[in-house]
Design a protein around this motif. Structure first.
Motif, PDB file in Angstrom:
ATOM      1  N   ASP A  29       0.850  -1.194   0.000  1.00 34.17           N
ATOM      2  CA  ASP A  29       0.000   0.000   0.000  1.00 34.17           C
ATOM      3  C   ASP A  29       0.890   1.250   0.000  1.00 34.17           C
ATOM      4  OD1 ASP A  29      -1.625   2.227   0.932  1.00 34.17           O
ATOM      5  OD2 ASP A  29      -3.120   0.721   1.502  1.00 34.17           O
ATOM      6  N   HIS A  31       0.388   3.999   1.146  1.00 29.96           N
ATOM      7  CA  HIS A  31       0.170   4.798   2.355  1.00 29.96           C
ATOM      8  C   HIS A  31       0.615   4.086   3.628  1.00 29.96           C
ATOM      9  CE1 HIS A  31      -2.912   6.309  -0.563  1.00 29.96           C
ATOM     10  NE2 HIS A  31      -2.174   7.366  -0.323  1.00 29.96           N
ATOM     11  N   ARG A  32       1.299   2.978   3.489  1.00 26.43           N
ATOM     12  CA  ARG A  32       1.702   2.208   4.661  1.00 26.43           C
ATOM     13  C   ARG A  32       2.842   2.910   5.392  1.00 26.43           C
ATOM     14  NH1 ARG A  32       5.678   2.585   1.633  1.00 26.43           N
ATOM     15  NH2 ARG A  32       7.101   0.954   1.044  1.00 26.43           N
ATOM     16  N   PHE A  33       2.982   2.602   6.677  1.00 26.87           N
ATOM     17  CA  PHE A  33       4.042   3.180   7.509  1.00 26.87           C
ATOM     18  C   PHE A  33       5.391   2.609   7.110  1.00 26.87           C
ATOM     19  CE2 PHE A  33       6.578   2.468  11.465  1.00 26.87           C
ATOM     20  CZ  PHE A  33       7.031   3.760  11.601  1.00 26.87           C
ATOM     21  N   TYR A  50       3.682   9.895   9.586  1.00 30.95           N
ATOM     22  CA  TYR A  50       4.822   9.069   9.193  1.00 30.95           C
ATOM     23  C   TYR A  50       5.141   9.221   7.710  1.00 30.95           C
ATOM     24  CZ  TYR A  50       0.910   6.245   7.562  1.00 30.95           C
ATOM     25  OH  TYR A  50      -0.239   5.821   6.939  1.00 30.95           O
ATOM     26  N   SER A  51       6.345   8.805   7.363  1.00 28.46           N
ATOM     27  CA  SER A  51       6.778   8.749   5.974  1.00 28.46           C
ATOM     28  C   SER A  51       6.459   7.360   5.426  1.00 28.46           C
ATOM     29  CB  SER A  51       8.280   9.015   5.888  1.00 28.46           C
ATOM     30  OG  SER A  51       8.740   8.856   4.571  1.00 28.46           O
ATOM     31  N   THR A  52       6.121   7.311   4.145  1.00 27.39           N
ATOM     32  CA  THR A  52       5.743   6.049   3.514  1.00 27.39           C
ATOM     33  C   THR A  52       6.896   5.370   2.779  1.00 27.39           C
ATOM     34  OG1 THR A  52       5.038   7.212   1.525  1.00 27.39           O
ATOM     35  CG2 THR A  52       3.363   6.800   3.216  1.00 27.39           C
ATOM     36  N   SER A  55       6.980   5.648  -1.722  1.00 28.83           N
ATOM     37  CA  SER A  55       6.013   6.559  -2.343  1.00 28.83           C
ATOM     38  C   SER A  55       6.220   8.010  -1.885  1.00 28.83           C
ATOM     39  CB  SER A  55       4.574   6.102  -2.100  1.00 28.83           C
ATOM     40  OG  SER A  55       4.326   5.934  -0.722  1.00 28.83           O
ATOM     41  N   CYS A  59       1.876  10.791   5.604  1.00 33.39           N
ATOM     42  CA  CYS A  59       0.497  10.382   5.888  1.00 33.39           C
ATOM     43  C   CYS A  59       0.251  10.360   7.389  1.00 33.39           C
ATOM     44  CB  CYS A  59       0.242   8.987   5.316  1.00 33.39           C
ATOM     45  SG  CYS A  59       0.359   8.901   3.526  1.00 33.39           S
ATOM     46  N   TYR A  72      -6.176   5.117   9.303  1.00 33.38           N
ATOM     47  CA  TYR A  72      -5.598   5.947   8.256  1.00 33.38           C
ATOM     48  C   TYR A  72      -6.579   7.060   7.879  1.00 33.38           C
ATOM     49  CZ  TYR A  72      -3.945   7.517   3.751  1.00 33.38           C
ATOM     50  OH  TYR A  72      -3.526   8.306   2.715  1.00 33.38           O
ATOM     51  N   GLU A  75      -3.235  11.903   3.341  1.00 37.03           N
ATOM     52  CA  GLU A  75      -1.913  12.457   3.105  1.00 37.03           C
ATOM     53  C   GLU A  75      -1.864  13.899   3.624  1.00 37.03           C
ATOM     54  OE1 GLU A  75      -1.432  12.193  -1.123  1.00 37.03           O
ATOM     55  OE2 GLU A  75      -1.713  10.016  -1.116  1.00 37.03           O
TER      56      GLU A  75
END
Length: 131
Positions: A29, A31-33, A50-52, A55, A59, A72, A75
């Motif tokens: 994903d 948008h995942r951590f 956190y940063s993804t 990507s 987010c 979640y 962004e």
């Protein structure tokens, strides 16, 4: 942390970020951590940002307690010049700010990052927006 800030006061727990259906965001994903986490509290809710990683997004998720799970929300920041989105969020004199860095002033040299600040606000649902 213990009072002397030299050790954990309890066993560390994993951070879990879930979608609106309660399913954890998986590795594929966008948008995942990945890294560069920050937590702050606003209106009784805990915000984990956190940063993804690949990507290059910034987010966040929201929870009722600091242990999560964090749902979640979206962004905060699109990829910056130099691609890393390490950051912090804090309140100062009644206004909220996002601090981050990018490499625009250095022409994209990722080892020459410059500090940036942007004011943010929260809408009626508690979602974060850039001003």
């Amino acid at each position: 942390m213990t009072d002397d800030v030299l050790q954990f006061a309890e066993e560390p727990k994993p951070v879990i970020i879930v979608d609106e259906n309660g399913e954890p965001l998986k590795a594929g994903d966008p948008h995942r951590f990945f890294e560069a986490s920050w937590m702050h509290k606003y209106n009784g809710k805990y915000y984990f940002s956190y940063s993804t990683g690949d990507s290059h997004l910034l987010c966040y998720g929201i929870a009722d307690n600091p242990y999560g799970p964090f749902v979640y929300q979206g962004e905060i920041l699109q990829p910056v010049v130099g691609w890393t989105t390490h950051h912090s969020i804090c309140e100062y004199k009644g206004h909220w700010y996002l601090f981050h860095h990018d490499s625009a002033p250095s022409g994209g040299r990722t080892w020459l990052r410059s500090m940036k600040v942007a004011e943010i606000y929260y809408d009626e649902e508690g979602k974060i927006h850039l001003k």
